[in-house]
Write a protein that holds these residues in place. Structure first.
Motif, PDB file in Angstrom:
ATOM      1  N   UNK A   1      22.853  16.751  71.159  1.00  0.00           N
ATOM      2  CA  UNK A   1      21.722  16.438  70.306  1.00  0.00           C
ATOM      3  C   UNK A   1      20.572  17.362  70.681  1.00  0.00           C
ATOM      4  N   UNK A   2      19.847  17.803  69.691  1.00  0.00           N
ATOM      5  CA  UNK A   2      18.751  18.711  69.969  1.00  0.00           C
ATOM      6  C   UNK A   2      18.007  19.076  68.709  1.00  0.00           C
ATOM      7  N   UNK A   3      17.313  20.205  68.776  1.00  0.00           N
ATOM      8  CA  UNK A   3      16.533  20.677  67.639  1.00  0.00           C
ATOM      9  C   UNK A   3      16.867  22.145  67.407  1.00  0.00           C
ATOM     10  N   UNK A   4      16.911  22.517  66.148  1.00  0.00           N
ATOM     11  CA  UNK A   4      17.242  23.885  65.761  1.00  0.00           C
ATOM     12  C   UNK A   4      16.124  24.401  64.860  1.00  0.00           C
ATOM     13  N   UNK A   5      15.659  25.618  65.140  1.00  0.00           N
ATOM     14  CA  UNK A   5      14.603  26.216  64.327  1.00  0.00           C
ATOM     15  C   UNK A   5      15.071  27.585  63.850  1.00  0.00           C
ATOM     16  N   UNK A   6      14.902  27.840  62.574  1.00  0.00           N
ATOM     17  CA  UNK A   6      15.169  29.171  62.027  1.00  0.00           C
ATOM     18  C   UNK A   6      13.878  29.957  62.158  1.00  0.00           C
ATOM     19  N   UNK A   7      13.905  31.016  62.976  1.00  0.00           N
ATOM     20  CA  UNK A   7      12.674  31.750  63.261  1.00  0.00           C
ATOM     21  C   UNK A   7      12.512  33.000  62.407  1.00  0.00           C
ATOM     22  N   UNK A   8      13.574  33.446  61.757  1.00  0.00           N
ATOM     23  CA  UNK A   8      13.422  34.626  60.920  1.00  0.00           C
ATOM     24  C   UNK A   8      14.742  35.092  60.347  1.00  0.00           C
ATOM     25  N   UNK A   9      14.639  36.089  59.495  1.00  0.00           N
ATOM     26  CA  UNK A   9      15.804  36.696  58.862  1.00  0.00           C
ATOM     27  C   UNK A   9      15.829  38.172  59.228  1.00  0.00           C
ATOM     28  N   UNK A  10      17.024  38.756  59.275  1.00  0.00           N
ATOM     29  CA  UNK A  10      17.130  40.199  59.482  1.00  0.00           C
ATOM     30  C   UNK A  10      17.965  40.775  58.338  1.00  0.00           C
ATOM     31  N   UNK A  11      17.620  41.979  57.920  1.00  0.00           N
ATOM     32  CA  UNK A  11      18.280  42.600  56.774  1.00  0.00           C
ATOM     33  C   UNK A  11      19.445  43.496  57.181  1.00  0.00           C
ATOM     34  N   UNK A  12      19.278  44.248  58.289  1.00  0.00           N
ATOM     35  CA  UNK A  12      20.327  45.196  58.658  1.00  0.00           C
ATOM     36  C   UNK A  12      20.643  45.062  60.126  1.00  0.00           C
ATOM     37  N   UNK A  13      21.670  44.419  60.521  1.00  0.00           N
ATOM     38  CA  UNK A  13      22.637  43.685  59.716  1.00  0.00           C
ATOM     39  C   UNK A  13      22.037  42.369  59.229  1.00  0.00           C
ATOM     40  N   UNK A  14      22.578  41.857  58.112  1.00  0.00           N
ATOM     41  CA  UNK A  14      22.081  40.594  57.562  1.00  0.00           C
ATOM     42  C   UNK A  14      22.335  39.479  58.556  1.00  0.00           C
ATOM     43  N   UNK A  15      21.333  38.667  58.804  1.00  0.00           N
ATOM     44  CA  UNK A  15      21.513  37.576  59.754  1.00  0.00           C
ATOM     45  C   UNK A  15      20.307  36.674  59.793  1.00  0.00           C
ATOM     46  N   UNK A  16      20.408  35.699  60.641  1.00  0.00           N
ATOM     47  CA  UNK A  16      19.356  34.713  60.819  1.00  0.00           C
ATOM     48  C   UNK A  16      19.035  34.632  62.300  1.00  0.00           C
ATOM     49  N   UNK A  17      17.750  34.578  62.631  1.00  0.00           N
ATOM     50  CA  UNK A  17      17.341  34.398  64.020  1.00  0.00           C
ATOM     51  C   UNK A  17      17.090  32.911  64.245  1.00  0.00           C
ATOM     52  N   UNK A  18      17.719  32.365  65.259  1.00  0.00           N
ATOM     53  CA  UNK A  18      17.630  30.938  65.552  1.00  0.00           C
ATOM     54  C   UNK A  18      17.037  30.710  66.932  1.00  0.00           C
ATOM     55  N   UNK A  19      16.439  29.535  67.084  1.00  0.00           N
ATOM     56  CA  UNK A  19      15.963  29.052  68.372  1.00  0.00           C
ATOM     57  C   UNK A  19      16.423  27.613  68.481  1.00  0.00           C
ATOM     58  N   UNK A  20      16.909  27.190  69.625  1.00  0.00           N
ATOM     59  CA  UNK A  20      17.358  25.811  69.753  1.00  0.00           C
ATOM     60  C   UNK A  20      17.014  25.262  71.128  1.00  0.00           C
ATOM     61  N   UNK A  21      16.950  23.954  71.199  1.00  0.00           N
ATOM     62  CA  UNK A  21      16.702  23.247  72.458  1.00  0.00           C
ATOM     63  C   UNK A  21      17.562  21.995  72.443  1.00  0.00           C
ATOM     64  N   UNK A  22      18.397  21.848  73.461  1.00  0.00           N
ATOM     65  CA  UNK A  22      19.236  20.669  73.566  1.00  0.00           C
ATOM     66  C   UNK A  22      18.500  19.585  74.339  1.00  0.00           C
ATOM     67  N   UNK A  23      18.690  18.343  73.921  1.00  0.00           N
ATOM     68  CA  UNK A  23      18.116  17.206  74.629  1.00  0.00           C
ATOM     69  C   UNK A  23      19.020  16.915  75.817  1.00  0.00           C
ATOM     70  N   UNK A  24      18.440  16.716  76.984  1.00  0.00           N
ATOM     71  CA  UNK A  24      19.229  16.544  78.186  1.00  0.00           C
ATOM     72  C   UNK A  24      19.723  15.129  78.415  1.00  0.00           C
TER      73      UNK A  24
END
Length: 122
Positions: A1-24
């Protein structure tokens, strides 16, 4: 269980930048109420669909609003009417979704209300 944040997009190569934190320490999490020690499967599924809608749509989008209405209604039913049969919970959740798009006098709303009333009488 945790939280996921989409922090940005990249064009070349196409992708998504993610940040996450798991609950301990999930075991020590205090439930909101004694009756919510577990979340029903329909609520978990509705939360998952809401999360997907949040990623895909703006919060003002009707698809997001319908998913939010479903989550809110299922959570309310879990607290207020925990013993409801699954088919009645589904009918009430569907009615909440329809109310996002239609006025109370619309035929689809009236049909959904009639279905809820018929299920309540069984």
């Amino acid at each position: 269980m945790g939280i996921l944040q989409i922090t940005g997009l990249s064009e070349n190569p196409r992708g998504v930048k993610l940040r996450y934190k798991l609950v301990q320490n999930v075991k020590n999490k205090t439930p909101a109420s004694p009756n919510s020690a577990f979340e029903p499967a329909d609520v978990r599924e509705a939360h998952a669909k809401l999360a997907a809608a949040r990623v895909k749509y703006a919060e003002q989008n009707p698809a997001f609003q319908r998913a939010l209405a479903r989550v809110n209604e299922l959570e309310r039913l879990t607290k207020v009417e925990p013993g409801l049969p699954a088919n009645l919970r589904e009918a009430k959740a569907r009615l909440a979704e329809l109310r996002v798009d239609y006025a109370e006098q619309h035929p689809r709303i009236q049909e959904a209300i009639a279905k809820v009333k018929a299920l309540e009488q069984k």
